[in-house]
Write a protein that holds these residues in place. Sequence first.
Motif, PDB file in Angstrom:
ATOM      1  N   LEU A 220      70.722  68.215  27.168  1.00 29.63           N
ATOM      2  CA  LEU A 220      70.983  67.708  28.514  1.00 29.63           C
ATOM      3  C   LEU A 220      70.399  66.317  28.672  1.00 29.63           C
ATOM      4  O   LEU A 220      71.041  65.408  29.202  1.00 29.63           O
ATOM      5  N   ARG A 221      69.180  66.133  28.194  1.00 29.42           N
ATOM      6  CA  ARG A 221      68.517  64.827  28.264  1.00 29.42           C
ATOM      7  C   ARG A 221      69.348  63.766  27.561  1.00 29.42           C
ATOM      8  O   ARG A 221      69.564  62.673  28.093  1.00 29.42           O
ATOM      9  N   ALA A 222      69.851  64.069  26.372  1.00 32.77           N
ATOM     10  CA  ALA A 222      70.633  63.094  25.611  1.00 32.77           C
ATOM     11  C   ALA A 222      71.900  62.693  26.358  1.00 32.77           C
ATOM     12  O   ALA A 222      72.243  61.506  26.413  1.00 32.77           O
ATOM     13  N   SER A 223      72.582  63.663  26.956  1.00 36.19           N
ATOM     14  CA  SER A 223      73.827  63.317  27.670  1.00 36.19           C
ATOM     15  C   SER A 223      73.535  62.497  28.922  1.00 36.19           C
ATOM     16  O   SER A 223      74.273  61.569  29.246  1.00 36.19           O
ATOM     17  N   ILE A 224      72.445  62.819  29.619  1.00 31.32           N
ATOM     18  CA  ILE A 224      72.088  62.052  30.822  1.00 31.32           C
ATOM     19  C   ILE A 224      71.692  60.628  30.445  1.00 31.32           C
ATOM     20  O   ILE A 224      72.141  59.665  31.069  1.00 31.32           O
TER      21      ILE A 224
END
Length: 82
Positions: free
Chosen positions: A22-26
């Motif tokens: 999730l962090r990477a996509s955000i």
Amino acid sequence: MKIPVHFAPDVKVALSLAPMTLRASIVDMLLDLGDDPTPPDAVPYAEIPGAYELIMPTFRALYTYGPDDVDHLSIWVLHINT
């Protein structure tokens, strides 16, 4: 021309607490603001000049950009929907 994107300390903390995928996509989506600071999903925030709100299914971000002589974009608030 890509402009630098700066993350406020609280934004960095919120990102560090999110699951890695999730962090990477955000982060990818936020860094894309350096290419297009006002994508169609971004709306002016309140009546603050240069302030925008970006609401996506996985997060909400508030950031400032502009006027044209400012050479960076600053993300001040990040709420992650988990």
